[in-house]
Design a protein around this motif. Structure first.
Motif, PDB file in Angstrom:
ATOM      1  N   ARG A 193      85.056  -2.981 -13.278  1.00 28.68           N
ATOM      2  CA  ARG A 193      84.947  -4.408 -13.973  1.00 28.68           C
ATOM      3  C   ARG A 193      86.187  -3.812 -14.926  1.00 28.68           C
ATOM      4  O   ARG A 193      86.226  -3.985 -15.689  1.00 28.68           O
ATOM      5  CB  ARG A 193      83.211  -3.431 -14.321  1.00 28.68           C
ATOM      6  N   ASN A 194      86.813  -2.487 -14.577  1.00 22.83           N
ATOM      7  CA  ASN A 194      87.783  -2.585 -15.479  1.00 22.83           C
ATOM      8  C   ASN A 194      89.262  -2.632 -14.867  1.00 22.83           C
ATOM      9  O   ASN A 194      90.358  -1.995 -15.129  1.00 22.83           O
ATOM     10  CB  ASN A 194      87.395  -0.752 -15.853  1.00 22.83           C
ATOM     11  N   ASN A 195      89.046  -4.059 -13.987  1.00 22.07           N
ATOM     12  CA  ASN A 195      90.260  -4.196 -12.982  1.00 22.07           C
ATOM     13  C   ASN A 195      91.109  -3.228 -12.949  1.00 22.07           C
ATOM     14  O   ASN A 195      92.739  -3.394 -12.513  1.00 22.07           O
ATOM     15  CB  ASN A 195      91.960  -4.514 -14.510  1.00 22.07           C
ATOM     16  N   TYR A 196      90.682  -2.723 -11.865  1.00 21.19           N
ATOM     17  CA  TYR A 196      91.178  -1.471 -10.866  1.00 21.19           C
ATOM     18  C   TYR A 196      90.384  -1.740  -9.403  1.00 21.19           C
ATOM     19  O   TYR A 196      89.073  -2.344  -9.146  1.00 21.19           O
ATOM     20  CB  TYR A 196      90.756  -0.019 -11.445  1.00 21.19           C
ATOM     21  N   THR A 218      82.126   0.507  -8.973  1.00 21.36           N
ATOM     22  CA  THR A 218      81.944  -0.566 -10.063  1.00 21.36           C
ATOM     23  C   THR A 218      82.580  -0.740 -11.402  1.00 21.36           C
ATOM     24  O   THR A 218      83.114  -2.059 -11.672  1.00 21.36           O
ATOM     25  CB  THR A 218      79.972  -0.625 -10.398  1.00 21.36           C
ATOM     26  N   TYR A 219      82.417   0.456 -11.743  1.00 23.16           N
ATOM     27  CA  TYR A 219      83.418   0.668 -13.148  1.00 23.16           C
ATOM     28  C   TYR A 219      84.217   0.248 -13.141  1.00 23.16           C
ATOM     29  O   TYR A 219      84.752  -0.152 -14.313  1.00 23.16           O
ATOM     30  CB  TYR A 219      83.061   2.131 -13.516  1.00 23.16           C
ATOM     31  N   LEU A 220      85.331   0.970 -11.856  1.00 21.88           N
ATOM     32  CA  LEU A 220      86.302   0.650 -11.741  1.00 21.88           C
ATOM     33  C   LEU A 220      86.889  -0.305 -11.852  1.00 21.88           C
ATOM     34  O   LEU A 220      87.261  -1.476 -12.218  1.00 21.88           O
ATOM     35  CB  LEU A 220      87.313   1.224 -10.774  1.00 21.88           C
TER      36      LEU A 220
END
Length: 71
Positions: free
Chosen positions: A23-26, A19-21
């Motif tokens: 949200r950071n365009n990965y 989810t973190y990735l």
């Protein structure tokens, strides 16, 4: 977009990282064990692999058991 494979046996942690990735365009794909990771790598190309090294999963028999690495 960078495609990342996350190999983490803890389902909650796997979901948090993916989810973190995302949200950071990965573009992130999660797998819970090395067997799932190998299956994904046979069908998709990844730019980076983030892996937990303390997984307790038996690659040969496919069940939770002895750990790959002991501290």
């Amino acid at each position: 977009m960078i495609h990342i494979l996350v190999v983490e046996d803890d389902e909650k942690m796997n979901q948090i990282i993916c989810t973190y990735l995302a949200r950071n365009n990965y573009q992130a794909a999660g797998s819970r064990n090395p067997v799932e990771a190998y299956d994904l790598m046979s069908t998709e190309v990844f730019d980076l692999i983030i892996s937990d090294i303390m997984m307790c999963y038996d690659v040969v028999y496919g069940y939770r058991g002895r750990c790959f690495f002991k501290t």
